[in-house]
Design an enzyme around this catalytic site. Structure first.
Site, PDB file in Angstrom:
ATOM      1  CD  GLN A 158      -2.752   1.408   2.351  1.00 59.47           C
ATOM      2  OE1 GLN A 158      -2.233   1.836   3.372  1.00 59.47           O
ATOM      3  NE2 GLN A 158      -4.036   1.104   2.258  1.00 59.47           N
ATOM      4  CE1 TYR A 203      -3.345   9.587   6.835  1.00 54.86           C
ATOM      5  CE2 TYR A 203      -3.835   7.430   5.922  1.00 54.86           C
ATOM      6  CZ  TYR A 203      -3.571   8.230   7.018  1.00 54.86           C
ATOM      7  OH  TYR A 203      -3.539   7.696   8.278  1.00 54.86           O
ATOM      8  NE  ARG A 261      -8.452  -0.549   2.905  1.00 53.73           N
ATOM      9  CZ  ARG A 261      -8.326  -0.656   4.224  1.00 53.73           C
ATOM     10  NH1 ARG A 261      -7.514   0.148   4.889  1.00 53.73           N
ATOM     11  NH2 ARG A 261      -8.994  -1.571   4.878  1.00 53.73           N
ATOM     12  N   GLY A 300      -8.661  -6.659   9.448  1.00 52.82           N
ATOM     13  CA  GLY A 300      -7.562  -5.904  10.032  1.00 52.82           C
ATOM     14  C   GLY A 300      -7.220  -6.399  11.423  1.00 52.82           C
TER      15      GLY A 300
END
Length: 357
Positions: A98, A180, A227, A311
């Site tokens: 990622q 982000y 994502r 996760g």
């Protein structure tokens, strides 16, 4: 009826099962943001997943915002990730990296002294972020990127993707969520630009579209995933119309032949987020968010997604696939050690019990 343990191919990446390890920041990188030997073992332990998505990895020093996150822009970092990829492959797994450029979501003390903080607009992230001591502090006020700088940022991502492939990873995932840099361009409240990268939804999606096009051209579309999390408020995101924004984004990139869309599925007012994705994206989907074995199996059996990701369960259960297959009890994750081992990085990282132990 499709089974969660059956194989599936996402783009050019063949998975032995449909259980994916979601990307999770663990703050265990070594000096120079180089992957460490315990990181090699951490990922190797989890190689029975159909696919591992690594923790967010910065494509450049500017892209770093958190303490001890790994990079993929130096030779030493590439060599460190090569050890990780080799270990996962020897154990029979697949792994993609990622790429995470945090943009404005940064604390200066976590970065190199000469690494600046940039964003679409000079608007500070309102959420505090942990500094080197783990105490949340105010973020840096970012500098707005000039229009002619944006191709250089895309080039940094492209170099990082090529480095990841050179290190032996099976592909890359572009992090377009969690407030982000890509999401800062997408969201109307963090993107106040007046050039071709701001204003209308067509302009606000442009950075992500151009970035995914460049990544696909560099390493192959079938090795590039992305994502998203429409409607998330994390790190100060507050898009005026996430339905419009993400429908436009998905339609714009649908023809690129990308490997997958990795959806963090949270409640979205007025429309289910998975329905939004399926209505505008024809490629494979990895579903993430609040899943257990029963819920995940239903998602796969009903054809709502091609794969499912976990996760927290993967923090505490390196052999999650085997536990699901056998019905064994699951270890519980210790939140206190998610980002620190109290002086020993192995605590809460490599010390969870395995079935064969």
């Amino acid at each position: 009826m499709t089974d969660i343990f059956s194989p599936v191919t996402l783009g050019d990446i063949a998975l032995s099962n449909r259980i994916v390890m979601a990307p999770m920041t663990r703050d265990r990188a070594g000096p120079g943001d180089v992957p460490t030997d315990i990181m090699v073992e951490y990922y190797r332990q989890r190689a029975s997943a159909g696919l591992i998505v690594t923790e967010g990895t910065q494509p450049s020093p500017t892209g770093k915002g958190y303490w001890r996150t790994p990079g993929i822009h130096s030779e030493a970092q590439v060599e460190g990730w090569r050890k990780v990829a080799d270990a996962v492959h020897r154990a029979g797994g697949k792994i993609v990296m990622q790429l995470m450029h945090v943009g404005r979501a940064a604390v200066q003390a976590n970065k190199d002294a000469d690494a600046e903080t940039v964003s679409p607009s000079a608007i500070q992230c309102p959420d505090k972020i942990p500094g080197p001591d783990g105490v949340p502090v105010e973020t840096v006020v970012p500098r707005a990127l000039e229009t002619d700088e944006i191709p250089g940022v895309i080039a940094e991502y492209v170099k990082a993707a090529r480095n990841a492939i050179a290190a032996g990873l099976d592909g890359i995932e572009l992090h377009c969520a969690s407030g982000y840099l890509p999401m800062q361009f997408l969201s109307s409240n963090s993107n106040q630009r007046t050039d071709r990268y701001g204003g209308s939804v067509e302009n606000r999606i442009r950075f992500v579209v151009e970035l995914l096009q460049a990544l696909a051209a560099a390493v192959g579309a079938g090795r590039v995933g992305f994502r998203i999390c429409p409607g998330v408020k994390f790190n100060g995101m507050d898009d005026a119309n996430p339905h419009e924004t993400y429908a436009a984004l998905l339609k714009a990139i649908d023809g690129l032949g990308l490997a997958y869309c990795h959806l963090i599925h949270i409640p979205l007012e007025g429309q289910d987020a998975l329905d939004l994705v399926r209505a505008n994206w024809s490629g494979p989907v990895i579903e993430n968010g609040g899943l257990n074995l029963e819920k995940a199996s239903a998602v796969i059996a009903e054809g709502k997604a091609e794969a499912v990701s976990f996760g927290y369960l993967y923090i505490a259960n390196p052999d999650l696939v085997e536990r699901f297959q056998t019905g064994a009890a699951l270890n519980k994750a210790n939140r206190a050690s998610f980002y620190t081992g109290d002086g020993d990085d192995r605590i809460g990282y490599l010390d969870y019990a395995l079935l064969d132990a």
